[in-house]
Enzyme design. Structure first.
Site, mmCIF file in Angstrom:
data_model
loop_
_atom_site.group_PDB
_atom_site.id
_atom_site.type_symbol
_atom_site.label_atom_id
_atom_site.label_comp_id
_atom_site.label_asym_id
_atom_site.label_seq_id
_atom_site.Cartn_x
_atom_site.Cartn_y
_atom_site.Cartn_z
ATOM 1 N NE ARG A 294 -2.929 -0.058 3.268
ATOM 2 C CZ ARG A 294 -4.124 -0.631 3.119
ATOM 3 N NH1 ARG A 294 -5.064 -0.029 2.435
ATOM 4 N NH2 ARG A 294 -4.383 -1.808 3.663
ATOM 5 N NE ARG A 331 -8.636 -0.506 0.508
ATOM 6 C CZ ARG A 331 -8.596 0.391 1.466
ATOM 7 N NH1 ARG A 331 -8.984 1.643 1.237
ATOM 8 N NH2 ARG A 331 -8.175 0.081 2.671
ATOM 9 C CE1 TYR A 335 -11.130 -5.086 3.561
ATOM 10 C CE2 TYR A 335 -10.560 -3.353 2.022
ATOM 11 C CZ TYR A 335 -10.504 -4.671 2.407
ATOM 12 O OH TYR A 335 -9.829 -5.566 1.634
ATOM 13 C CB CYS A 362 -27.613 -3.996 -9.837
ATOM 14 S SG CYS A 362 -29.121 -3.410 -10.519
ATOM 15 C CE1 TYR A 391 -3.536 -4.972 -1.211
ATOM 16 C CE2 TYR A 391 -3.127 -2.975 0.042
ATOM 17 C CZ TYR A 391 -2.781 -4.274 -0.296
ATOM 18 O OH TYR A 391 -1.682 -4.866 0.283
HETATM 19 N N1 LLP Z 1 3.028 -9.049 3.070
HETATM 20 C C1 LLP Z 1 2.023 -9.901 3.320
HETATM 21 C C2 LLP Z 1 2.319 -11.261 3.715
HETATM 22 C C3 LLP Z 1 0.696 -9.461 3.208
HETATM 23 O O1 LLP Z 1 -0.297 -10.294 3.466
HETATM 24 C C4 LLP Z 1 0.436 -8.127 2.820
HETATM 25 C C5 LLP Z 1 -0.931 -7.645 2.667
HETATM 26 C C6 LLP Z 1 1.514 -7.292 2.548
HETATM 27 C C7 LLP Z 1 2.810 -7.782 2.700
HETATM 28 C C8 LLP Z 1 1.347 -5.862 2.110
HETATM 29 O O2 LLP Z 1 0.710 -5.103 3.077
HETATM 30 P P1 LLP Z 1 0.596 -3.497 2.867
HETATM 31 O O3 LLP Z 1 1.974 -2.929 2.950
HETATM 32 O O4 LLP Z 1 -0.017 -3.308 1.529
HETATM 33 O O5 LLP Z 1 -0.293 -3.061 3.959
HETATM 34 N N2 LLP Z 1 -7.213 -5.431 0.582
HETATM 35 C C9 LLP Z 1 -6.868 -4.777 1.830
HETATM 36 C C10 LLP Z 1 -5.443 -5.015 2.211
HETATM 37 C C11 LLP Z 1 -5.103 -6.483 2.317
HETATM 38 C C12 LLP Z 1 -3.664 -6.672 2.676
HETATM 39 C C13 LLP Z 1 -3.304 -8.102 2.511
HETATM 40 N N3 LLP Z 1 -1.946 -8.408 2.772
HETATM 41 C C14 LLP Z 1 -7.175 -3.291 1.710
HETATM 42 O O6 LLP Z 1 -7.650 -2.864 0.661
HETATM 43 O O7 LLP Z 1 -6.996 -2.542 2.669
#
Ligand code: LLP
Length: 433
Positions: A294, A331, A335, A362, A391
């Site tokens: 992210r 999102r 969430y 819809c 995302y």
């Molecule tokens: N590493 C692992 C093992 C992970 O499961 C994730 C995210 C990341 C790294 C990266 O995390 P970040 O730096 O992006 O926070 N769809 C959700 C977020 C799901 C995150 C899943 N795993 C959203 O839109 O907020």
């Protein structure tokens, strides 16, 4: 003035991203449209690399968590910034390889990798697997044996750290589908098992405590627990693990309420902990990895829509409907995620009230936000949602057979189309009869 330093107001009084006029881009490419600022992504990559170098030396690799936004072009950008990447599916791996991403810098994640995915990854000599469970460990060992190779692995450990974030994106606690737990001895047992397998090369341990985490403290806490675990592995089995991966999850600003630590502060904090714990337990300094997703791409991106109907229900609320919605950004529906929105044709116009921004699908829950402060909006206006680089495209769907929007990458005022708009023909491409 804006939530991301990619955004400015140009001489036409329009919103600009990475120096490019958002209104002109909407005219050129149509809406809905995702726009990302390449320079912003590159600056963020450098911030991570510089912070780690300064705080820890050269013994590290940052893996971009490509689930945040996966496309051939982004793999090229992050490769050229010296990042590795993590993939969680055969599809992400295929995309990275097709983009020419070096296999030796790819880590494979996921709680249920299929036999076909494991074989595909082994045949392509990826760097390592982050193994989730004992079933996968044996499947990987057997597949590696069949192919006459050794699989380099680390284990995904649940360190039992509370990450103070949304329940759906918390992952470090025992009640999670990911990884093996410390508190019930499962993590210890799986390491013991791995050390008996001839086609497995055990290198390290991994944890990921959750996503959109603002404080440095949970990361340091996780680092401390993981280093203690590495020390107990050394004491018990005489085996010193050489790699520690602390996952991703570094928070970003979606709205003014969000107040994350800087990248430098987070890195300084957990690297200090690792150094201190290494000394305390007589361990060599491990090779450190992190996996930001992210925070690498979110603030570089925006989405531009065209407003259709504006429905005022007196005494209830005003619905402003746009030509996209949960299909390009699920999102809010998933969430309740809050976003800042503005009108790119007059970005400095003062809000005249609060509206509900609805999508065109819809589904009553197809909203992009409620109580969104906006100036007077009329049909035909453009509306921009900020901070959609992570995302959004990667979680987009074709619900209601809505084609996915294109992605335009801008860089110092220049724009290029990196993903084209889906067509109706694309939608029926797999329909055989
Ligand atoms: N590493 C692992 C093992 C992970 O499961 C994730 C995210 C990341 C790294 C990266 O995390 P970040 O730096 O992006 O926070 N769809 C959700 C977020 C799901 C995150 C899943 N795993 C959203 O839109 O907020």
């Amino acid at each position: 003035m804006f939530i991301s330093d990619s955004l400015t107001i140009n001489n036409n009084g329009h919103l600009a991203i990475g120096g490019a006029d958002v209104v002109s881009l909407a005219e050129k490419y149509g809406t809905p449209l995702y726009i990302m600022d390449e320079d912003k992504i590159r600056r963020t990559c450098r911030e991570y690399n510089n912070a780690l170098k300064e705080c820890y030396g050269d013994n590290f690799l940052v893996f971009y968590a490509s689930k945040a936004f996966s496309s051939k072009y982004i793999y090229k950008v992050i490769d050229s910034e010296g990042f590795g990447t993590d993939v969680v599916s055969g599809g992400e791996l295929y995309t990275a390889l097709k983009a020419g991403f070096p296999a030796g810098k790819i880590a494979f994640h996921g709680n249920n990798k299929t036999p076909a995915e494991i074989e595909f990854a082994l045949k392509n000599n990826i760097r390592d697997f982050v193994v989730d469970n004992v079933f996968e460990l044996h499947l990987l060992d057997e597949t590696a044996k069949k192919l006459g190779v050794r699989a380099k692995i680390s284990f995904r450990i649940k360190p039992g750290v509370d990450a103070h974030t949304h329940d759906f994106i918390k992952t470090g606690q025992i009640d999670s589908k990911f990884g093996v737990a410390l508190e019930n001895g499962e993590a210890f047992d799986i390491i013991k098992e791995a050390l008996t397998l001839s086609n497995i090369e055990l290198c390290g341990v991994h944890c990921h405590i959750g996503s959109q985490i603002f404080d440095a403290e949970p990361f340091s806490h996780a680092a401390e627990i993981m280093m203690q675990f590495m020390a107990s592995i050394k004491n018990e089995f005489g085996y010193e693990l050489s790699e520690l991966n602390l996952g991703g999850g570094f928070g970003i600003r979606y709205t003014e309420k969000d107040d994350p630590n800087s990248i430098y502060e987070s890195v300084k904090n957990f690297t200090d902990t690792v150094k201190c714990e290494a000394q305390k337990h007589g361990l060599k300094l491990p090779f450190i990895s992190i996996e930001p997703g992210r925070s690498v791409v979110a603030e570089s991106g925006i989405t531009v829509y065209t407003v259709g109907s504006v429905k005022n229900i007196p005494g209830v609320r005003t619905y402003v409907s746009v030509d996209g919605g949960m299909t390009d950004n699920p999102r809010y529906a998933l969430y309740g995620a809050e976003y800042m929105m503005l009108l790119p044709e007059r970005p400095s116009a003062k809000p005249s009230g609060k509206v509900t921004v609805a999508g065109r699908n819809c589904e009553s829950g197809d909203l992009l936000g409620e109580d969104v402060p906006l100036p007077e909006v009329t049909p035909g206006d453009l509306l921009t949602v900020l901070t959609t680089g992570a995302y959004n495209y990667s979680m987009a769907s074709n619900y209601n057979r809505v084609p996915r929007p294109p992605v335009v990458m801008v860089n110092h005022g220049e724009d290029k189309l990196i993903i084209k708009r889906e067509t109706y023909e694309d939608l029926i491409a797999n329909d055989l009869m």
